[in-house]
Write an enzyme that holds these catalytic residues in place. Structure first.
Site, PDB file in Angstrom:
ATOM      1  N   GLN A  36     -73.138 -24.215   0.653  1.00 16.48           N
ATOM      2  CA  GLN A  36     -74.383 -24.351   1.190  1.00 16.48           C
ATOM      3  C   GLN A  36     -75.494 -23.390   1.407  1.00 16.48           C
ATOM      4  OE1 GLN A  36     -75.139 -27.673   3.909  1.00 16.48           O
ATOM      5  NE2 GLN A  36     -73.943 -26.596   5.354  1.00 16.48           N
ATOM      6  N   HIS A 228     -69.602 -25.352  21.825  1.00 14.04           N
ATOM      7  CA  HIS A 228     -68.121 -24.007  22.284  1.00 14.04           C
ATOM      8  C   HIS A 228     -68.603 -23.138  22.907  1.00 14.04           C
ATOM      9  CE1 HIS A 228     -64.878 -22.216  23.381  1.00 14.04           C
ATOM     10  NE2 HIS A 228     -64.237 -21.854  22.239  1.00 14.04           N
ATOM     11  N   TYR A 262     -60.287 -18.530  27.874  1.00 13.42           N
ATOM     12  CA  TYR A 262     -60.342 -16.596  27.153  1.00 13.42           C
ATOM     13  C   TYR A 262     -61.122 -16.052  26.593  1.00 13.42           C
ATOM     14  CZ  TYR A 262     -62.559 -18.528  22.752  1.00 13.42           C
ATOM     15  OH  TYR A 262     -63.591 -19.114  21.469  1.00 13.42           O
ATOM     16  N   ASP A 553     -37.799 -42.547   5.977  1.00 14.91           N
ATOM     17  CA  ASP A 553     -36.622 -43.522   6.105  1.00 14.91           C
ATOM     18  C   ASP A 553     -37.402 -44.490   5.829  1.00 14.91           C
ATOM     19  OD1 ASP A 553     -36.705 -42.844   8.473  1.00 14.91           O
ATOM     20  OD2 ASP A 553     -34.504 -42.855   8.770  1.00 14.91           O
ATOM     21  N   GLU A 652     -33.682 -57.959  13.460  1.00 11.25           N
ATOM     22  CA  GLU A 652     -34.784 -58.198  13.635  1.00 11.25           C
ATOM     23  C   GLU A 652     -35.426 -59.283  12.908  1.00 11.25           C
ATOM     24  OE1 GLU A 652     -35.927 -54.721  11.026  1.00 11.25           O
ATOM     25  OE2 GLU A 652     -35.474 -53.363  12.911  1.00 11.25           O
ATOM     26  N   TYR A 654     -38.459 -62.123  12.089  1.00 11.67           N
ATOM     27  CA  TYR A 654     -39.683 -61.507  12.157  1.00 11.67           C
ATOM     28  C   TYR A 654     -40.217 -62.375  11.742  1.00 11.67           C
ATOM     29  CZ  TYR A 654     -38.623 -56.821  10.351  1.00 11.67           C
ATOM     30  OH  TYR A 654     -37.870 -56.068  11.012  1.00 11.67           O
TER      31      TYR A 654
END
Ligand code: FFO
Length: 825
Positions: A36, A228, A262, A553, A652, A654
């Site tokens: 732009q 900033h 800085y 995995d 497990e 569920y």
């Protein structure tokens, strides 16, 4: 003649220009870059960026991006003296004014070592030698990185434009994008105030304007523009005669992180950047309209607010007494991008394929990000792993305006804070709670947070068990850093899991339902395992990228002929599966994490607890290891999966979220006579390391192949046809690897490292720690590390921890239950 895709890049800042360069270098020459603003100084964040490049970062990926930026910009420009430099390698100096910071610099020095970035801890005298403006009485020491320096972003853009144009790219300034055209879910072009530009691929590199561009395709870009402060002093007497206009700077770039400041030289003046002020969010509508963009006037430069800078100036004069005679001459509040976790935003839209973004990128990381995006587009995968940059890493609530606004501002405030790896955010909290939350609170759960989920770390209710621990289970005391966000209660929870039975809340684990007539073939193509197994099978498997790197995995449970439940590693996996699924309706992919819940019931007494509650068969033959079944537990309909990430007998379990509390109560009541406890993540992480289970994202990523990562057993090319990554793995196996995820035990039981530390072999950096925890069963700290494959069991190595070398030994893995007798009982 061969044609390449037509790419339109939105934004000719440092990211867009780098991307055009990287794409054309790879032969994708049909590239149009729109901005732009006027070229080459367009008025975005690049145009005012002060250009400080500090390479060392807690994230390996961010460090790699930065190092590539240094390398590329050095080659792109001339020497400092000829005034044509794109990178002025003055070095970087971070100083400590508090003991905590000095210790943190030791930790950071370790990261530099682990990433191959030369750096050293320097004393006060050396700090002052490197940067004579420093007041020695104010500092305690520093970290010096000689290869850091200054990027001349605007000049680099000019050079990149020239190079990309020479390969065929077209740059068009003063062209405003007004819309994105699409057809059938694919991007087809970009509309501008100067007409339509057809495109096969669009990459928005629009920086802090990115949210607006994303909205054009219904994409919520989690980015907040913040101002900033950057100030220029007047002439500083001490700097006069040191530099000329062309060189600009010879002193190292300087960070004073204890005061959020800085510094760099601009010839005989200093530039001071400050994060020490209130966060100043910026609305895009408030930005000034600038017709004549120049170095001093840009839409991204807001008026300097003196009152915000006053404390920064005071602190600067204390650190650099030479400023006593100087004053702040000019300054501006520069607008740039912040995100909820500080990382950049890279990836393709979920809804409109071909629409990509690469935003919230600092000049520091720009070349690296652009190279990775070019690799993603041209090759299909990036050599540097990107999971911390993916635009799909966020949960849905993390892209809302309220969340982005709050957390991006927090990030601004905390940008230079010393952050502990286990430190949870303070707000917002209680965003996502499992159905067991009320019970967990009653048990004194101490919660951490991940993607909104409240996750117990340990339970104060188990504090009494610490006193009951047998001698060999008593945890040694820890140093103050590793003792933070930790409790010895974890030892008691681990002990009960290995000797009794414990309940773990597994609800936050991402669960994906994959269903439909095409489900088997779909999963078979995307994973390394064999998916056409019997209903009731559970498969541990991998998803790879085209280069054979580990994308994730998974556990894949076959609940029906056409119904699978996939246990995954976050929203990135959901998004990948969703976008990879066939579009003909033969497969549906649904994230079911939110509507369901899970309790892991694990320990040698798990069967004694569960079987009496159920008419279904939980015997060793009735429900074998890595099998699953629907069952009824105390009147609650469940799916029980015989899987255990802690490496003990159990399941497990569920169920629907609405049944969750009932399931908890039923198990808890029945468990009383077996001494059941609730156990949590601190113990969980220790137990899984003892069992040698890898955590994707920490231990292994797309940068690693299955054989290096020690999960080659999950790749079954002989049992199946084509799958993603198959060809790349041809000829590789465990014997051809040159590096390996290696199990280490720390010799001194008190030295618990936390992850990320460098590992030295014969005194030389040779790798880095991924995960670490105290192994309560084995009585030693455990660290997994990437190390040369030539190391053998018993070899000594050193882990550099806060500047000290901690002796460790390569161990045979897993450390616990190598014979699988506990888990298969
Ligand atoms: N899904 C479920 N249901 N549970 C989990 O804990 C996890 N994971 C991730 C993502 N999906 C999950 C996967 N990580 C094993 C190791 C790592 C895992 C999950 C399971 C495991 O049991 N490995 C056995 C496999 C043996 C076999 O293939 O038969 C082993 O290595 O011995 C949690 O992070």
């Amino acid at each position: 003649s061969t044609t390449t895709p037509r790419v339109v890049i939105i934004g000719a800042g440092i990211v867009g220009a780098n991307l055009a360069d990287e794409l054309t270098e790879r032969g994708w020459t049909e590239v149009t870059v729109l901005d732009q603003g006027p070229l080459p100084l367009t008025g975005g964040s690049t145009s005012h960026a002060p250009g400080l490049v500090f390479q060392t970062n807690a994230s390996r990926t961010m460090s790699a991006f930065a190092s590539y930026t240094v390398e590329k910009f050095l080659a792109l420009g001339g020497a400092p003296d000829d005034g044509e430099w794109c990178f002025n390698q003055v070095g970087g100096l971070e100083v400590a004014t508090t003991p905590e910071r000095l210790a943190d610099l030791d930790r950071k020095h370790g990261w530099a070592m682990a990433r191959g970035i030369p750096a050293e801890i320097v004393d006060i005298e050396e700090c002052v030698r490197l940067h004579p403006l420093l007041d020695p009485s104010r500092i305690l020491g520093g970290l010096h990185t000689p290869t850091d320096g200054l990027a001349k972003a605007a000049r680099a853009v000019t050079a990149l434009i020239r190079r990309a144009e020479s390969r065929g790219a077209v740059f068009r300034g003063s062209t405003r994008v007004t819309g994105i055209s699409q057809h059938g879910g694919r991007v087809t072009g970009v509309t501008t105030d100067h007409g339509e530009v057809p495109a096969d691929v669009v990459v928005s590199c629009a920086g802090f304007w990115g949210r607006r561009l994303g909205a054009m395709v219904g994409m919520r870009v989690p980015l907040l523009p913040l101002a900033h402060q950057y100030a220029f002093t007047g002439q500083v007497a001490e700097l006069v005669g040191r530099n000329d206009e062309a060189v600009e700077a010879r002193l190292p770039i300087l960070r004073h992180q204890d005061q959020d400041l800085y510094y760099r030289e601009h010839h005989d003046r200093l530039g001071i950047g400050s994060y020490a002020h209130r966060p100043i969010p910026v609305s895009l509508d408030e930005l000034p309209e600038v017709d004549d963009v120049s170095e001093a006037r840009q839409p991204s430069m807001l008026p300097f607010t003196d009152e915000d800078f006053a404390p920064a100036w005071e602190q600067s004069r204390l650190l650099l007494p030479a400023l006593d005679d100087a004053k702040v001459e000019t300054g501006f509040n520069g607008v740039f991008s912040f995100t909820p976790d500080g990382g950049p935003l890279v990836g393709e839209s979920s809804d409109v394929s071909g629409f990509w973004i690469a935003e919230a990128v600092w000049v520091t990381h720009s070349a690296g990000v652009a190279r990775s995006v070019a690799q993603l587009l041209v090759d299909g995968c990036s050599e540097i792993e990107l999971h911390g940059c993916s635009v799909h890493r966020f949960a849905e609530h993390e892209t809302t305006d309220a969340y982005v606004s709050e957390t991006a501002q927090q990030n601004f405030v905390e940008i230079y804070d010393v952050v502990h790896p286990l430190q949870p955010r303070l707000s917002p909290r209680d965003v996502r709670v499992s159905p067991f939350h009320a019970r967990q609170r009653d048990l004194g759960a101490v919660f951490g947070e991940a993607h909104g989920w409240e996750r117990p770390q340990w339970y104060e209710a188990n504090a009494g068990l610490v006193g009951e621990l047998p001698y060999e289970w008593q945890p040694p005391s820890r140093d103050s850093w590793s003792a933070r966000f930790h409790s010895p209660i974890a030892a008691a929870e681990a002990w009960k899991t290995r000797t009794g039975v414990a309940m773990y809340d597994m609800t936050p684990l991402t669960r994906i339902e994959v269903a439909g007539p095409g489900a088997v073939a779909f999963l078979d193509r995307l994973t390394t395992g064999k998916m056409d197994k019997s209903v009731g099978s559970v498969t541990y498997t991998l998803m790879l990228d085209d280069a054979g790197g580990i994308r994730s995995d998974l556990t894949v449970a076959r609940l029906g002929d056409e119904l699978f439940q996939v246990g995954a590693n976050g929203t990135i996996d959901v998004e990948y599966l969703r976008r990879a699924a066939p579009t003909d309706g033969s497969v549906t992919v649904r994230d079911i994490t939110g509507g369901t819940c899970c309790i892991g019931v694990w320990g040698p007494l798990a069967r004694d607890l569960v079987q009496p509650l159920s008419p279904d068969d939980f015997s060793p033959e009735g429900l074998k290891y890595f099998r699953c079944r629907r069952a009824d537990i105390g009147g609650v309909p469940v799916v029980a999966m015989r899987v255990s990430y802690v490496g003990e007998l159990g399941w497990e379990i569920y169920t629907g979220a609405e049944y969750g509390q009932r399931l908890w109560d039923v198990l808890w009541e029945a468990g009383r006579e077996h001494g059941v406890i609730a156990a949590a993540r601190a113990a969980f992480n220790s137990l899984r390391l003892e069992k040698g289970y890898r955590a994707w994202g920490t231990d292994m990523t797309t940068e690693h192949d299955p054989y290096e990562a020690g999960v080659g057993f999950a790749v079954r090319p002989a049992t199946k046809g084509e799958f993603v990554g198959r060809d790349a793995l041809a000829g590789r196996d465990a014997s051809t690897v040159t590096r390996r995820l290696t199990c280490l035990t720390v010799d001194n039981e008190r030295s618990v490292v936390l992850g990320g530390e460098p590992v030295l072999v014969d005194g030389e950096p040779a790798g880095y720690v991924t995960s670490a925890a105290f192994g309560h069963t084995v009585g030693r700290p455990i660290a997994y590390a990437w190390l040369p494959a030539s190391l053998e069991v018993g070899d000594p190595v050193d882990i550099r921890y806060f500047g000290q070398d901690v002796r460790a030994t390569v161990a045979a893995e897993p450390l616990v239950d190598r014979e699988m007798t506990r888990i298969r009982r």
